[in-house]
Design a protein around this motif. Structure first.
Motif, mmCIF file in Angstrom:
data_model
loop_
_atom_site.group_PDB
_atom_site.id
_atom_site.type_symbol
_atom_site.label_atom_id
_atom_site.label_comp_id
_atom_site.label_asym_id
_atom_site.label_seq_id
_atom_site.Cartn_x
_atom_site.Cartn_y
_atom_site.Cartn_z
ATOM 1 N N THR A 253 0.857 -1.222 0.015
ATOM 2 C CA THR A 253 0.068 -0.040 0.008
ATOM 3 C C THR A 253 0.882 1.250 -0.030
ATOM 4 O O THR A 253 0.505 2.240 -0.725
ATOM 5 C CB THR A 253 -1.032 -0.071 1.409
ATOM 6 N N PHE A 254 1.985 1.217 0.698
ATOM 7 C CA PHE A 254 2.983 2.350 1.015
ATOM 8 C C PHE A 254 3.890 2.311 -0.171
ATOM 9 O O PHE A 254 4.254 3.484 -0.855
ATOM 10 C CB PHE A 254 3.370 2.349 2.108
ATOM 11 N N PHE A 255 4.526 1.211 -0.742
ATOM 12 C CA PHE A 255 5.673 1.418 -1.291
ATOM 13 C C PHE A 255 5.473 0.610 -2.887
ATOM 14 O O PHE A 255 6.374 0.660 -3.935
ATOM 15 C CB PHE A 255 6.981 0.621 -0.802
ATOM 16 N N ALA A 256 4.465 0.211 -3.188
ATOM 17 C CA ALA A 256 4.221 -0.419 -4.627
ATOM 18 C C ALA A 256 4.412 0.642 -5.739
ATOM 19 O O ALA A 256 3.957 1.654 -5.586
ATOM 20 C CB ALA A 256 2.684 -0.969 -4.720
ATOM 21 N N PRO A 257 5.451 -0.065 -6.662
ATOM 22 C CA PRO A 257 5.636 0.735 -7.866
ATOM 23 C C PRO A 257 4.392 1.589 -8.450
ATOM 24 O O PRO A 257 3.432 0.687 -8.877
ATOM 25 C CB PRO A 257 6.417 0.069 -8.614
ATOM 26 N N GLN A 258 4.427 2.509 -8.907
ATOM 27 C CA GLN A 258 3.297 3.402 -9.436
ATOM 28 C C GLN A 258 2.091 3.518 -8.771
ATOM 29 O O GLN A 258 1.192 4.589 -8.945
ATOM 30 C CB GLN A 258 2.932 2.918 -10.610
ATOM 31 N N LEU B 168 18.812 -8.123 4.619
ATOM 32 C CA LEU B 168 18.913 -8.455 3.274
ATOM 33 C C LEU B 168 17.900 -7.912 2.319
ATOM 34 O O LEU B 168 18.189 -7.565 1.214
ATOM 35 C CB LEU B 168 19.006 -9.922 3.256
ATOM 36 N N ARG B 169 16.469 -8.134 2.891
ATOM 37 C CA ARG B 169 15.630 -7.346 2.263
ATOM 38 C C ARG B 169 15.927 -6.053 1.687
ATOM 39 O O ARG B 169 15.568 -5.227 0.838
ATOM 40 C CB ARG B 169 14.106 -7.360 2.782
ATOM 41 N N PHE B 170 16.135 -5.220 2.864
ATOM 42 C CA PHE B 170 16.381 -3.843 2.798
ATOM 43 C C PHE B 170 17.597 -3.500 1.810
ATOM 44 O O PHE B 170 17.627 -2.883 0.911
ATOM 45 C CB PHE B 170 16.999 -3.247 4.091
ATOM 46 N N TRP C 138 17.754 -2.332 -5.946
ATOM 47 C CA TRP C 138 16.654 -2.417 -7.048
ATOM 48 C C TRP C 138 15.989 -1.188 -7.258
ATOM 49 O O TRP C 138 15.952 -1.001 -8.576
ATOM 50 C CB TRP C 138 15.488 -3.622 -6.440
ATOM 51 N N SER C 139 16.158 -0.462 -6.261
ATOM 52 C CA SER C 139 15.477 1.093 -6.553
ATOM 53 C C SER C 139 16.139 1.916 -7.377
ATOM 54 O O SER C 139 15.774 2.653 -8.162
ATOM 55 C CB SER C 139 15.096 1.618 -5.177
ATOM 56 N N GLY C 140 17.497 1.571 -7.546
ATOM 57 C CA GLY C 140 18.241 2.429 -8.342
ATOM 58 C C GLY C 140 18.744 3.794 -7.845
ATOM 59 O O GLY C 140 19.483 4.496 -8.448
ATOM 60 N N TYR C 141 18.063 4.292 -6.664
ATOM 61 C CA TYR C 141 18.391 5.476 -6.134
ATOM 62 C C TYR C 141 19.894 5.684 -5.596
ATOM 63 O O TYR C 141 20.067 6.905 -5.351
ATOM 64 C CB TYR C 141 17.127 5.810 -4.903
ATOM 65 N N TYR C 142 20.433 4.677 -5.507
ATOM 66 C CA TYR C 142 21.612 4.622 -4.830
ATOM 67 C C TYR C 142 22.733 3.825 -5.587
ATOM 68 O O TYR C 142 23.478 3.227 -5.137
ATOM 69 C CB TYR C 142 21.609 4.125 -3.105
#
Length: 105
Positions: free
Chosen positions: A4-9, A76-78, A84-88
């Protein structure tokens, strides 16, 4: 839930990061950022601090007990999500860095 909070799009976080109401925009020659830009900057500053804290916890190798298994799993999930996010990209661009993190966990 997480989706609900982090789903892409469709997640609330994604919607907030795209939020840019016309009535709160500033002129291009304005030196003060808009309110949405200020809020987003603070969120990224908090996220960066959180990432650094998690990074240090993982690198410290102070999670030897079975009682820490869920923390290790979440770490590990973090890491996976951050990569995966590509922000870093600059932080995770080296395979050695990633291998070191995972080995530390």
């Amino acid at each position: 839930s997480h989706n609900t909070f982090f789903a892409p799009q469709t997640g609330l976080f994604q919607c907030f990061m795209l939020w840019d109401p016309a009535e709160l925009r500033v002129n291009l020659d304005e030196t003060q950022p808009s309110l949405p830009a200020q809020l987003k900057t603070k969120i990224f500053e908090i996220g960066k601090g959180f990432m650094q804290s998690v990074w240090e916890l993982i690198r410290s190798n102070k999670l030897p007990g079975v009682a820490d298994d869920s923390l290790v799993s979440q770490s590990l999930r973090f890491i996976s999500t951050a990569i995966w996010s590509g922000y870093y990209k600059s932080l995770f661009s080296s395979r050695d860095t990633i291998a070191s993190l995972v080995q530390g966990v």
